[in-house]
Write a protein that holds these residues in place. Structure first.
Motif, PDB file in Angstrom:
ATOM      1  N   TRP A 159      -0.658  39.747  50.747  1.00  0.00           N
ATOM      2  CA  TRP A 159      -0.151  39.024  52.143  1.00  0.00           C
ATOM      3  C   TRP A 159       0.212  40.114  52.867  1.00  0.00           C
ATOM      4  O   TRP A 159       0.031  40.037  53.976  1.00  0.00           O
ATOM      5  CB  TRP A 159       0.920  37.947  51.468  1.00  0.00           C
ATOM      6  CG  TRP A 159       1.255  37.414  53.078  1.00  0.00           C
ATOM      7  CD1 TRP A 159       2.879  37.586  53.394  1.00  0.00           C
ATOM      8  CD2 TRP A 159       0.956  36.416  53.652  1.00  0.00           C
ATOM      9  NE1 TRP A 159       2.852  36.820  54.643  1.00  0.00           N
ATOM     10  CE2 TRP A 159       1.719  36.383  54.814  1.00  0.00           C
ATOM     11  CE3 TRP A 159      -0.308  35.880  53.752  1.00  0.00           C
ATOM     12  CZ2 TRP A 159       1.387  35.490  55.692  1.00  0.00           C
ATOM     13  CZ3 TRP A 159      -0.667  35.095  54.656  1.00  0.00           C
ATOM     14  CH2 TRP A 159       0.286  34.730  55.803  1.00  0.00           C
ATOM     15  N   GLU A 160       1.021  41.096  52.168  1.00  0.00           N
ATOM     16  CA  GLU A 160       1.588  42.317  52.900  1.00  0.00           C
ATOM     17  C   GLU A 160       0.635  43.004  53.591  1.00  0.00           C
ATOM     18  O   GLU A 160       0.655  43.709  54.658  1.00  0.00           O
ATOM     19  CB  GLU A 160       2.619  43.188  52.166  1.00  0.00           C
ATOM     20  CG  GLU A 160       3.917  42.510  52.050  1.00  0.00           C
ATOM     21  CD  GLU A 160       4.760  43.436  51.002  1.00  0.00           C
ATOM     22  OE1 GLU A 160       4.272  44.470  50.570  1.00  0.00           O
ATOM     23  OE2 GLU A 160       5.596  42.722  50.456  1.00  0.00           O
ATOM     24  N   LEU A 183      -0.854  41.799  56.860  1.00  0.00           N
ATOM     25  CA  LEU A 183      -0.062  41.860  58.080  1.00  0.00           C
ATOM     26  C   LEU A 183       0.130  43.530  58.439  1.00  0.00           C
ATOM     27  O   LEU A 183       0.620  43.666  59.532  1.00  0.00           O
ATOM     28  CB  LEU A 183       1.158  41.265  57.574  1.00  0.00           C
ATOM     29  CG  LEU A 183       1.300  39.810  57.294  1.00  0.00           C
ATOM     30  CD1 LEU A 183       2.855  39.561  57.322  1.00  0.00           C
ATOM     31  CD2 LEU A 183       0.711  38.913  58.710  1.00  0.00           C
ATOM     32  N   THR A 184      -0.570  44.200  57.671  1.00  0.00           N
ATOM     33  CA  THR A 184      -0.638  45.731  58.263  1.00  0.00           C
ATOM     34  C   THR A 184      -1.887  46.046  58.609  1.00  0.00           C
ATOM     35  O   THR A 184      -2.745  45.560  58.138  1.00  0.00           O
ATOM     36  CB  THR A 184      -0.144  46.636  57.076  1.00  0.00           C
ATOM     37  OG1 THR A 184      -1.204  46.542  56.065  1.00  0.00           O
ATOM     38  CG2 THR A 184       1.223  46.182  56.643  1.00  0.00           C
TER      39      THR A 184
END
Length: 165
Positions: free
Chosen positions: A9-10, A13-14
């Motif tokens: 998930w991280e 978003l990057t």
């Protein structure tokens, strides 16, 4: 499994392709393509063959793009390292004094903003003549429209004859 999902998930978003996102993408395609081929054989439907070809092409293009992105990033990092090394070499003088670069005087015949050529040669750059201050243009009345679009449509519809039923 929870940490994998959190990292995934991280990474979504990057910006840029991260290793965890690539693993998830490759795992998804590795499951999807054999499933589509199985369905194509079992159901005898040509659409599954096309879907498996499209999926394979997409999978290969994603991996190709990531490979090219890594190559470009390595090249950029190498250039930055070389530029940093060159900048460090310039600033690592043994003297503690700062020196300004010597200003070169203009060649003969050049005065600030003007260029004159020696006798017998034409000048490559001609000075621009100043004609005074710039003035705002006057807006003509023909540029402004005092008529609304409804009035224009009425004019168009006046020329038409009514259709008889």
């Amino acid at each position: 499994m929870v940490s994998f999902m959190e990292e995934l998930w991280e990474s979504v978003l990057t910006p840029g392709p991260s290793p965890i996102l690539l693993k998830a993408t490759n795992a998804t395609f590795a499951v999807t393509i054999p499933l589509l081929i199985f369905l194509a054989i079992w159901d005898k439907n040509i659409h599954y063959w096309f879907l498996s070809l499209i999926s394979t092409g997409l999978w290969l293009s994603i991996n190709w793009f990531v490979k090219e992105d890594r190559i470009a990033q390595q090249k950029l990092d190498k250039e930055k390292a070389e530029a940093t090394a060159a900048a460090n070499a310039k600033t690592s003088d043994d003297s503690d004094t700062e020196m300004e670069p010597a200003a070169h005087p203009p060649p003969t015949g050049e005065v600030a903003g003007e260029t004159t050529a020696p006798t017998g040669e034409s000048s490559l750059v001609e000075p621009v003549e100043k004609h005074g201050d710039l003035k705002a243009r006057a807006v003509s009345s023909s540029a402004r429209s005092g008529v609304s679009t409804e009035d224009e449509w009425e004019k168009v519809s006046e020329g038409e004859q009514p259709k008889e039923l």
